[in-house]
Design a protein around this motif. Structure first.
Motif, short mmCIF file in Angstrom:
data_model
loop_
_atom_site.label_atom_id
_atom_site.label_comp_id
_atom_site.label_asym_id
_atom_site.label_seq_id
_atom_site.Cartn_x
_atom_site.Cartn_y
_atom_site.Cartn_z
N PHE A 1 0.67 -1.45 0.01
CA PHE A 1 0.04 0.02 0.04
C PHE A 1 0.63 1.44 0.19
N TYR A 2 1.77 1.33 0.89
CA TYR A 2 2.65 2.52 0.98
C TYR A 2 3.83 2.68 -0.05
N LYS A 3 3.99 1.80 -0.72
CA LYS A 3 5.04 1.93 -2.01
C LYS A 3 4.42 2.78 -3.19
N ILE A 4 2.93 2.96 -3.03
CA ILE A 4 2.33 4.04 -3.99
C ILE A 4 1.93 5.15 -3.19
N PRO A 5 2.42 6.13 -3.36
CA PRO A 5 2.14 7.57 -2.68
C PRO A 5 0.75 7.89 -2.36
N GLU A 6 0.22 7.77 -3.87
CA GLU A 6 -1.12 8.13 -3.87
C GLU A 6 -2.29 7.44 -2.96
#
Length: 982
Positions: free
Chosen positions: A248-253
């Motif tokens: 989840f947090y690998k994609i900042p959006e």
């Protein structure tokens, strides 16, 4: 001052009882607000300085109303002059709402300082130039959102309009009747889902269908999930975390999307401080995920995660487990060292939270889940800060393993639950679609709530798809648990569906869903392969025979007939619905019911085939073809699911689940043996309950006909050769009635044999027979009748009678109950093999002295024609002890298992348990059939009428049925049906 306070309380209570109504027709009332009328379209106004979610929800509301009416409302970021305006916002940041409050037009005092509450009210002439305003004011950003979305739902937009394609109800006009209405504070503070085991559904669908640009689960998918949660009045999400998914947090959006929808992010029990250890920890660059060897690096990475996300609303998981749901450390680490290490790690994590917040760490939501091996560490003395919420897990199969005891109930952090409606693991996964009974969910979750589990509720919902009803129920209970009880929760699936497809279908929905859930209660469709998932060698689960009996108690036949009945009803309903409704109905009811029907027919009739081959039945190959058709049909309806709406859900529904890559239970049953009939027709018979094993009884006989039950029984007349078999049946006496006296079949005929009770002689050993002939072949079936002169049938109406060497009693069918102020006997509908079960008191009541003469109990009258030592089987829900601080009550009692007691007359008392050690064989068997079967050996002094007692020990024990075996009980899965004399 007291009078004034009382008036305010009465006003709030009155407001709570008011109810907003949205409908197509105008209601002449001072509270009527025209949303869309012939010459009126309201303007939806929010404050540009309010929270982003308010604007987002206002935009969605405008879209909802357009989908309902075809008319697009105007949207403005400040209140405008006009005939009608909708003003939505928080009491904190919406200036128009604050102005109305200061002018005495609305009362926002019930919202001040409240959690997720909203006020809906029509105000006449709120401002100069405005005729009417519909006010939707929230105590906070989610309160405002829930209020506006509640109007969307009342207008005809289901929360599942996108995720399950529920059709939007169409109206030309829309009026809101809104007397002052204030919502309740939600029962549970944080309410949400954990997306899990996404490898075979959610991830392939997102990667190949919905979010191809990412090739994985990303912000577009999470936006749809967050919108759904907000519409369902939820607020919490633990994202997918398997290695196949992009963390989840690998994609900042992703976190921006969640915050835009005001969703509180969290993580699963094995992801400390929002870190997905399964796919974000790189052992090559970060070193081992081992707190004892790499503490500094672990804390550095965790600290960075808190720093990156502390600006957002989160629940922080305190945890230390191995990578991807594994235990940390080896078995050679002493328990004291494990406790010490976990305490140290949790202290470090808490310090990291404190370091990045400018308010006391006690005010930051933190959770600790004692799941699997962590529960043992916690139970061995782990000290937790008082404000940390303990999230109690179920055993992965719907039974809460442990809840807060009296000491833990005093914690300021209180408690929560982590509950599975989907699961990957031993003894067997259930990932296809959820069949967890609403009645079980309520029974387990209510007792959790009553022991302070009101802070966090998280449902492991798998892919989300396939668990739609259970997710809705879970979140509805979390939002307002007091609106549910043991009776109305059973009808929840039918009410949920009727709301979507029309109230005119309610009765058929209730029929289908109650039967479907009851059938799956005793054996989920995923378990029909009957092997254990943890056979890691040789290709996974072993396909075996089921335990449903073909010969005894019509068990397999009844199950298949019922599945055929509800499957046909679902099929007919699908065909009758309009085209807009069919995709949603296909997903939510048709596919689960038809899939379960096909799975059961495929596996059970595969077993029939193997038996037919051994019996050399000419019908064997016809059965084989049917089994193949069921298998192929399962593939077809699954492809139908994935093809709905031009492939919107392609790759979502899979028949290949589990890591072994095959899911044996979806495969064709084993049918290697074969039999091809040759030669002339050959007569053969099978009588009901007949033992088919070689070396068994060498004659045919039917079960004894008993005047107290007056059942009929069956005989299969079958052909072992080729060509047509012509046969005749000749009863020895005129009191023997056969449904067919002659026939001609290439395969088989089933005939029913009954007794004419007006003609049969009185006696305890009446004998007869039915002779079957085909050319020069003859076979005889013996008929025995038990028709004693005493007792007379009318003397023992309602008593459970011995029949063929057993007595069968549904637990809810007691004759007498003895209750106390603490213990009341409760009938639980919608649960158990018999459809209703008996709960011995509220689970949170005090322990009882199960030996005491006056202990609360139920009694059943039964009649036996024999005497001696008999086995009494009690079928119970496999529940665990309520908590770990229970009073022992007796010196011989332990605190590790539940107790209830069983007694016949004034004889010895047996004390079985409902609980078993998790991962023991007893637990394996119990959770797969939602039933633990306990044997008590008790003594019956003499023939005649007797009393069986089920006595309370641990309150909350749930009894499904009781079977007394007097030597004649046959092998079966569910046990025989009731032997009550009616």
């Amino acid at each position: 001052m007291r009078i004034f306070s009382l008036l305010i309380l009465l006003a709030v209570a009155s407001a709570l009882q008011s109810q907003v109504v949205v409908n197509e027709n105008v209601k002449h009332s001072k509270y009527t607000f025209p949303l869309v009328a012939s010459k009126i379209k309201a303007t939806v106004c929010y404050d540009a300085n309010d929270y982003p979610v308010v604007k987002k929800v206002a935009e969605l509301f405008v879209s909802d109303i357009e989908n309902v009416t075809g008319q697009r409302l105007k949207l403005a970021d400040e209140w405008k002059k006009g005939r009608t305006v909708v003003i939505v916002g928080t009491i904190e940041k919406n200036q128009a709402i604050r102005q109305l409050a200061s002018n005495g037009k609305i009362d926002i005092s019930p919202l001040e300082g409240a959690w997720e509450r909203y006020l809906i009210q029509t105000v006449n002439h709120p401002f100069p130039g405005v005729d009417k305003a519909l006010i939707v004011a929230g105590s906070d950003r989610r309160g405002a959102s829930y209020g506006l979305f509640s109007l969307s739902e009342m207008a005809g937009v289901s929360p599942w309009y996108w995720w399950a394609d529920v059709p939007v109800k169409k109206h030309k006009t829309l009026y809101v009747d809104a007397p002052t209405t204030v919502s309740k504070t939600p029962s549970v503070k944080y309410r949400g889902v954990f997306l899990n085991d996404e490898d075979w559904g959610l991830k392939p669908w997102a990667a190949k269908t919905f979010e191809k640009e990412r090739g994985n689960i990303g912000p577009r998918t999470y936006a749809k999930i967050c919108e759904l949660l907000l519409r369902l009045k939820a607020n919490h999400l633990a994202p997918a975390m398997h290695p196949v998914s992009t963390a989840f947090y690998k994609i900042p959006e992703n976190k921006l999307v969640a915050d835009t929808f005001a969703i509180v992010m969290g993580s699963s029990h094995c992801e400390p401080l929002l870190l997905n250890t399964a796919s974000e920890w790189n052992s090559k660059t970060m070193g081992p995920w081992d707190y004892g060897k790499n503490k500094d690096k672990i804390n550095e990475v965790l600290g960075n995660r808190v720093k990156e996300n502390c600006a957002y609303e989160n629940v922080y998981t305190l945890a230390l487990r191995g990578l991807h749901d594994a235990a940390m450390g080896g078995g050679d680490v002493p328990m004291k060292e494990k406790v010490k290490m976990l305490e140290s790690a949790l202290k470090d994590q808490r310090n990291l939270i404190a370091e990045h917040f400018d308010r006391p760490v006690e005010t930051i939501p933190q959770a600790f889940t004692p799941y699997k091996e962590v529960l043992e560490i916690y139970s061995n003395g782990l000290e937790l800060p008082d404000d940390v919420t303990i999230i109690w897990p179920d055993d992965n199969f719907g039974y809460m393993k442990r809840l807060s005891g009296p000491h833990e109930q005093k914690r300021s952090g209180r408690a929560g639950v982590y509950y599975h409606v989907s699961y990957l693991g031993v003894p067997h996964s259930y990932l296809w679609y959820s069949t967890t009974p609403p009645a079980l969910m309520y029974e387990e979750l209510r007792k959790a709530y009553d022991t302070t589990a009101d802070r966090i509720w998280l449902a492991n919902c798998g892919d989300l798809k396939g668990a739609e009803m259970q997710v809705s129920l879970f979140l509805d209970m979390a939002y307002d648990i007091d609106s549910f009880n043991a009776n109305n929760v059973v009808t929840y699936p039918a009410r949920w569906l009727a709301k979507m497809f029309g109230e005119q279908y309610y009765s058929v929905f209730e029929d289908i869903t109650s039967s479907h859930i009851n059938l799956a209660f005793s054996r989920k469709p995923e378990y029909m392969g009957w092997g254990y998932w943890n056979n890691y060698w040789g290709g996974g689960e072993k396909r075996t025979d089921t335990e449903f009996s073909f010969a005894n108690y019509n068990e397999a036949e009844n199950r298949l007939n019922e599945y055929s009945r509800i499957g046909k009803k679902a099929e007919n309903l699908l065909a009758s619905l309009d085209k807009d409704s069919q995709p949603a109905f296909y997903q939510l009811l048709y596919y689960p019911v038809k899939g379960a029907e096909l799975m059961n027919h495929m596996t059970i009739k595969g077993q029939y085939y193997r038996q037919y081959v051994r019996q050399q039945r000419a019908a064997a190959n016809l059965i084989k073809e049917k089994v193949k058709n069921y298998h192929d049909s399962l593939q077809i309806i699954t492809e139908g699911y994935n093809s709905l709406l031009n492939g919107k859900w392609k790759y979502m529904m899979s028949l290949k689940q589990n890591y072994e890559g095959s899911s044996s239970y979806f495969m064709l049953p084993l049918m290697e043996e074969s039999y091809t009939p040759v030669g002339a027709p050959k007569l053969a018979l099978q009588a009901e309950s007949e033992i088919l094993d070689k070396g068994g009884i060498s004659y045919h006989s039917l079960p004894v006909y008993n005047t107290f039950s007056r059942k009929s029984h069956w005989i299969d007349v079958y052909n072992q050769g080729s060509g047509d078999l012509s046969w005749t049946a000749k009863p020895s006496d005129d009191w023997i009635i056969v449904s067919q006296k002659a026939g001609k079949t290439p395969t088989e005929d089933r005939i029913r044999v009954s007794v004419d009770w007006e003609k049969v002689p009185v006696g305890e050993s009446i004998k007869g027979s039915v002779e079957f002939s085909s050319n020069d072949q003859k076979e005889c079936v013996l008929v025995s009748v038990f028709n004693p002169a005493s007792p007379a049938r009318d003397e023992i109406q309602g008593v459970y009678m011995e029949e063929n060497g057993y007595v069968s009693i549904p637990a809810a069918g007691f004759h007498r109950k003895f209750e106390s102020n603490d213990i009341k006997m409760n009938i639980l509908p919608g649960i158990g093999f018999e459809g209703n079960a008996l709960q011995l008191g509220n689970p949170i009541s005090p322990l009882q002295m199960y030996r005491a003469g006056d202990v609360p109990r139920v009694e059943y009258d039964f009649y036996t024609f024999n005497a001696g030592t008999y086995d009494v089987y009690t079928y119970v829900l496999p529940t665990f002890p309520l908590h770990a601080e229970r009073d022992y009550k007796l010196p011989e009692h332990t605190n590790s298992d539940t107790k209830y007691s069983v007694r016949i007359d004034d004889g010895s008392i047996s004390t079985p348990s409902t609980s078993a050690v998790e991962y023991s064989q007893v637990w394996y068997d119990s959770v797969l059939k939602n039933c633990r079967v306990n044997k008590s050996t008790l003594y019956v002094k003499k023939p005649g009428k007797h009393t069986l007692q089920i006595r309370c020990g641990d309150p909350g024990v749930v009894i499904q049925k009781i079977v007394i075996d007097m030597g004649g009980l046959k092998r079966s899965y569910l046990g025989p049906e009731s032997t009550k004399c009616n």
